[in-house]
Write a protein that holds these residues in place. Structure first.
Motif, PDB file in Angstrom:
ATOM      1  N   GLY A   5       6.213  54.837  42.701  1.00 45.19           N
ATOM      2  CA  GLY A   5       5.320  54.850  43.966  1.00 45.19           C
ATOM      3  C   GLY A   5       5.681  56.254  44.419  1.00 45.19           C
ATOM      4  N   SER A   6       5.389  56.593  45.809  1.00 49.02           N
ATOM      5  CA  SER A   6       5.485  57.792  46.148  1.00 49.02           C
ATOM      6  C   SER A   6       6.959  58.363  46.477  1.00 49.02           C
ATOM      7  CB  SER A   6       4.443  58.285  47.670  1.00 49.02           C
ATOM      8  OG  SER A   6       4.845  57.256  48.368  1.00 49.02           O
ATOM      9  N   ARG A   7       7.210  59.511  46.787  1.00 50.31           N
ATOM     10  CA  ARG A   7       8.499  59.980  47.196  1.00 50.31           C
ATOM     11  C   ARG A   7       8.900  59.269  48.505  1.00 50.31           C
ATOM     12  NH1 ARG A   7      12.717  62.891  45.673  1.00 50.31           N
ATOM     13  NH2 ARG A   7      14.058  63.950  47.115  1.00 50.31           N
ATOM     14  N   MET A   8      10.120  58.684  48.524  1.00 50.24           N
ATOM     15  CA  MET A   8      10.705  58.214  49.830  1.00 50.24           C
ATOM     16  C   MET A   8      10.745  59.379  50.938  1.00 50.24           C
ATOM     17  SD  MET A   8      13.761  55.914  50.723  1.00 50.24           S
ATOM     18  CE  MET A   8      14.305  55.636  52.143  1.00 50.24           C
ATOM     19  N   PHE A   9      10.399  58.825  52.038  1.00 52.37           N
ATOM     20  CA  PHE A   9      10.533  60.073  53.220  1.00 52.37           C
ATOM     21  C   PHE A   9      10.453  59.172  54.382  1.00 52.37           C
ATOM     22  CE2 PHE A   9       8.416  62.687  56.297  1.00 52.37           C
ATOM     23  CZ  PHE A   9       9.151  63.916  56.176  1.00 52.37           C
ATOM     24  N   GLU A  10      11.533  59.607  55.177  1.00 49.95           N
ATOM     25  CA  GLU A  10      11.616  59.004  56.509  1.00 49.95           C
ATOM     26  C   GLU A  10      12.097  59.870  57.507  1.00 49.95           C
ATOM     27  OE1 GLU A  10      15.165  57.343  57.300  1.00 49.95           O
ATOM     28  OE2 GLU A  10      16.218  58.809  55.788  1.00 49.95           O
ATOM     29  N   HIS A  11      12.027  59.329  58.913  1.00 51.15           N
ATOM     30  CA  HIS A  11      12.600  59.957  59.983  1.00 51.15           C
ATOM     31  C   HIS A  11      13.951  60.657  59.943  1.00 51.15           C
ATOM     32  CE1 HIS A  11      14.227  56.229  61.268  1.00 51.15           C
ATOM     33  NE2 HIS A  11      14.921  56.971  62.235  1.00 51.15           N
ATOM     34  N   LYS A  12      14.966  60.283  59.349  1.00 47.03           N
ATOM     35  CA  LYS A  12      16.054  60.623  59.293  1.00 47.03           C
ATOM     36  C   LYS A  12      16.314  61.995  58.412  1.00 47.03           C
ATOM     37  CE  LYS A  12      18.304  56.707  61.271  1.00 47.03           C
ATOM     38  NZ  LYS A  12      18.758  57.296  62.606  1.00 47.03           N
ATOM     39  N   TYR A  13      15.161  62.388  57.728  1.00 41.67           N
ATOM     40  CA  TYR A  13      15.311  63.708  57.155  1.00 41.67           C
ATOM     41  C   TYR A  13      15.241  64.791  57.871  1.00 41.67           C
ATOM     42  CZ  TYR A  13      14.714  61.737  52.433  1.00 41.67           C
ATOM     43  OH  TYR A  13      14.615  60.852  51.207  1.00 41.67           O
ATOM     44  N   ASN A  14      16.312  65.147  58.862  1.00 39.69           N
ATOM     45  CA  ASN A  14      16.154  65.807  59.832  1.00 39.69           C
ATOM     46  C   ASN A  14      16.037  67.243  59.648  1.00 39.69           C
ATOM     47  OD1 ASN A  14      17.036  63.718  61.515  1.00 39.69           O
ATOM     48  ND2 ASN A  14      19.247  63.983  60.947  1.00 39.69           N
ATOM     49  N   CYS A  15      16.519  67.843  58.666  1.00 38.76           N
ATOM     50  CA  CYS A  15      16.177  69.129  58.293  1.00 38.76           C
ATOM     51  C   CYS A  15      14.742  69.574  57.898  1.00 38.76           C
ATOM     52  CB  CYS A  15      17.174  69.862  57.112  1.00 38.76           C
ATOM     53  SG  CYS A  15      18.877  69.713  57.847  1.00 38.76           S
ATOM     54  N   THR A  16      14.275  68.416  57.178  1.00 40.42           N
ATOM     55  CA  THR A  16      12.801  68.566  56.736  1.00 40.42           C
ATOM     56  C   THR A  16      12.027  68.727  58.003  1.00 40.42           C
ATOM     57  OG1 THR A  16      13.500  67.728  54.725  1.00 40.42           O
ATOM     58  CG2 THR A  16      11.212  67.923  55.153  1.00 40.42           C
ATOM     59  N   CYS A  17      12.182  67.513  58.654  1.00 40.00           N
ATOM     60  CA  CYS A  17      11.186  67.416  59.850  1.00 40.00           C
ATOM     61  C   CYS A  17      11.380  68.602  60.838  1.00 40.00           C
ATOM     62  CB  CYS A  17      11.736  66.011  60.659  1.00 40.00           C
ATOM     63  SG  CYS A  17      11.340  64.606  59.641  1.00 40.00           S
ATOM     64  N   ASP A  18      12.556  69.215  60.905  1.00 41.30           N
ATOM     65  CA  ASP A  18      12.901  70.236  61.942  1.00 41.30           C
ATOM     66  C   ASP A  18      11.948  71.653  61.390  1.00 41.30           C
ATOM     67  OD1 ASP A  18      14.294  69.040  63.584  1.00 41.30           O
ATOM     68  OD2 ASP A  18      16.160  69.853  62.913  1.00 41.30           O
ATOM     69  N   LEU A  19      12.202  71.389  60.093  1.00 45.48           N
ATOM     70  CA  LEU A  19      11.333  72.809  59.435  1.00 45.48           C
ATOM     71  C   LEU A  19       9.730  72.491  59.445  1.00 45.48           C
ATOM     72  CD1 LEU A  19      10.930  75.078  57.318  1.00 45.48           C
ATOM     73  CD2 LEU A  19      10.953  73.516  55.424  1.00 45.48           C
ATOM     74  N   MET A  20       9.242  71.225  59.335  1.00 42.86           N
ATOM     75  CA  MET A  20       7.795  70.956  59.001  1.00 42.86           C
ATOM     76  C   MET A  20       7.334  71.113  60.814  1.00 42.86           C
ATOM     77  SD  MET A  20       7.413  68.073  56.438  1.00 42.86           S
ATOM     78  CE  MET A  20       7.637  66.815  57.732  1.00 42.86           C
ATOM     79  N   LEU A  21       8.277  70.906  61.653  1.00 44.27           N
ATOM     80  CA  LEU A  21       7.765  70.936  63.149  1.00 44.27           C
ATOM     81  C   LEU A  21       7.179  72.527  63.412  1.00 44.27           C
ATOM     82  CD1 LEU A  21       7.618  69.106  65.737  1.00 44.27           C
ATOM     83  CD2 LEU A  21      10.012  69.848  66.082  1.00 44.27           C
ATOM     84  N   THR A  22       7.937  73.429  62.495  1.00 44.60           N
ATOM     85  CA  THR A  22       7.257  74.576  63.014  1.00 44.60           C
ATOM     86  C   THR A  22       6.034  75.236  62.064  1.00 44.60           C
ATOM     87  OG1 THR A  22       8.790  75.802  61.160  1.00 44.60           O
ATOM     88  CG2 THR A  22       9.866  75.333  63.556  1.00 44.60           C
ATOM     89  N   ILE A  23       5.599  74.285  61.280  1.00 47.54           N
ATOM     90  CA  ILE A  23       4.546  74.737  60.276  1.00 47.54           C
ATOM     91  C   ILE A  23       3.268  73.968  60.694  1.00 47.54           C
ATOM     92  CG2 ILE A  23       3.769  74.897  57.976  1.00 47.54           C
ATOM     93  CD1 ILE A  23       6.313  76.360  58.447  1.00 47.54           C
ATOM     94  N   PRO A  24       2.171  74.599  60.856  1.00 40.94           N
ATOM     95  CA  PRO A  24       0.709  74.211  61.050  1.00 40.94           C
ATOM     96  C   PRO A  24       0.410  73.363  59.781  1.00 40.94           C
ATOM     97  CG  PRO A  24       0.823  76.383  61.694  1.00 40.94           C
ATOM     98  CD  PRO A  24       2.008  76.213  60.984  1.00 40.94           C
ATOM     99  N   ALA A  25      -0.164  71.897  60.287  1.00 40.99           N
ATOM    100  CA  ALA A  25      -0.820  70.911  59.500  1.00 40.99           C
ATOM    101  C   ALA A  25      -1.895  71.855  58.800  1.00 40.99           C
ATOM    102  CB  ALA A  25      -1.031  69.822  60.084  1.00 40.99           C
ATOM    103  N   ALA A  26      -2.009  71.294  57.322  1.00 45.11           N
ATOM    104  CA  ALA A  26      -3.243  72.069  56.707  1.00 45.11           C
ATOM    105  C   ALA A  26      -4.735  71.929  57.184  1.00 45.11           C
ATOM    106  CB  ALA A  26      -3.224  71.291  55.199  1.00 45.11           C
ATOM    107  N   ASN A  27      -4.845  70.752  57.574  1.00 48.65           N
ATOM    108  CA  ASN A  27      -6.365  70.534  58.320  1.00 48.65           C
ATOM    109  C   ASN A  27      -6.438  70.617  59.409  1.00 48.65           C
ATOM    110  OD1 ASN A  27      -6.982  70.079  55.515  1.00 48.65           O
ATOM    111  ND2 ASN A  27      -7.747  68.025  55.729  1.00 48.65           N
ATOM    112  N   ASP A  28      -5.382  70.746  60.507  1.00 47.90           N
ATOM    113  CA  ASP A  28      -5.459  70.815  62.015  1.00 47.90           C
ATOM    114  C   ASP A  28      -4.400  71.734  62.507  1.00 47.90           C
ATOM    115  OD1 ASP A  28      -5.702  70.608  64.533  1.00 47.90           O
ATOM    116  OD2 ASP A  28      -5.428  68.667  64.751  1.00 47.90           O
TER     117      ASP A  28
END
Length: 232
Positions: free
Chosen positions: A3-26
């Motif tokens: 299946g797809s790679r597991m991802f969840e809300h407790k990936y704190n460092c990843t979520c913090d990083l992605m919070l600063t990066i604009p989404a691709a389509n919006d």
């Protein structure tokens, strides 16, 4: 089943990083916000987690532990890693443990084999203990809006390039040059290979060098239905 790679809300460092990066389509929202929206619109809930040899869906919510299995799990999670060095998972559990629903669900979720490192197994138990109660339905596992390459890597690379970061593909770092002497380990050059040509990138006093010495999949090779993957 893969299946797809597991991802969840407790990936704190990843979520913090992605919070600063604009989404691709919006670009008005971050990758994290886009992922939270995608998760709320299509929540993960398995209706079948384990299937027996007769194609019957099993009740996988019952983990199948005996009292001894529960005790062995607690002991493993509480044992210092230095006392587990060189041990396999099979050294820490009786044979019946490997026939439980928990083992089948845990090993397929995190790609464990019973001969793998007991230390690695302990780390995953501690890291993902909050998934014990939902391991059959996998509630709490997130999906990004698109595949993780398009949802995470593409907008992250765009963000870096917009800020002048140069990304070189098909280029291998062969070695690092170090300044001799002194009390600090300081890199002063990076030797790279591209299309058979070697060159050296100078490193200045104010430059930073970040090195990743491979990963779990760095030496991955592929097999076929008729031949095994080669050992690299």
């Amino acid at each position: 089943m893969s299946g797809s790679r597991m991802f969840e809300h407790k990936y704190n460092c990843t979520c913090d990083l992605m919070l600063t990066i604009p989404a691709a389509n919006d670009p008005a929202i971050s990758i994290t916000e886009e992922t939270n929206l995608a998760e709320s619109e299509a929540r993960w809930f398995n209706t079948a987690r384990l299937v027996d040899r007769n194609q019957k869906i099993l009740d996988a919510h019952a983990l199948g532990f005996g009292e001894r299995d529960q005790l062995d799990l607690v002991v493993l999670m509480a044992t210092p890693e230095k006392l587990l060095d060189g041990k396999r998972i099979t050294d820490c559990f009786r044979g019946e443990f490997f026939e439980t629903n928990f083992w089948f669900e845990w090993c397929t979720l995190f790609a464990f084999q019973r001969w793998h490192s007991a230390i690695e197994f302990k780390r995953y138990l501690l890291r993902f203990m909050h998934h014990f109660s939902t391991i059959d339905t996998q509630e709490g596992v997130y999906r990004t809006r698109y595949n993780q390459y398009d949802s995470i890597a593409v907008p992250l690379v765009k963000w870096l390039r917009d800020r002048g970061v140069e990304i070189r593909f098909e280029t291998t770092v062969e070695s690092l040059g170090f300044i001799a002497g002194g009390t600090r380990i300081t890199v002063d050059s990076i030797v790279v290979e591209h299309s058979g040509t070697y060159s050296s990138i100078p490193v200045g006093e104010d430059d930073c060098v970040f090195v990743t010495n491979g990963s779990m999949t760095a030496d991955k090779t592929f097999g076929t239905m008729a031949s095994p993957a080669a050992l690299d």
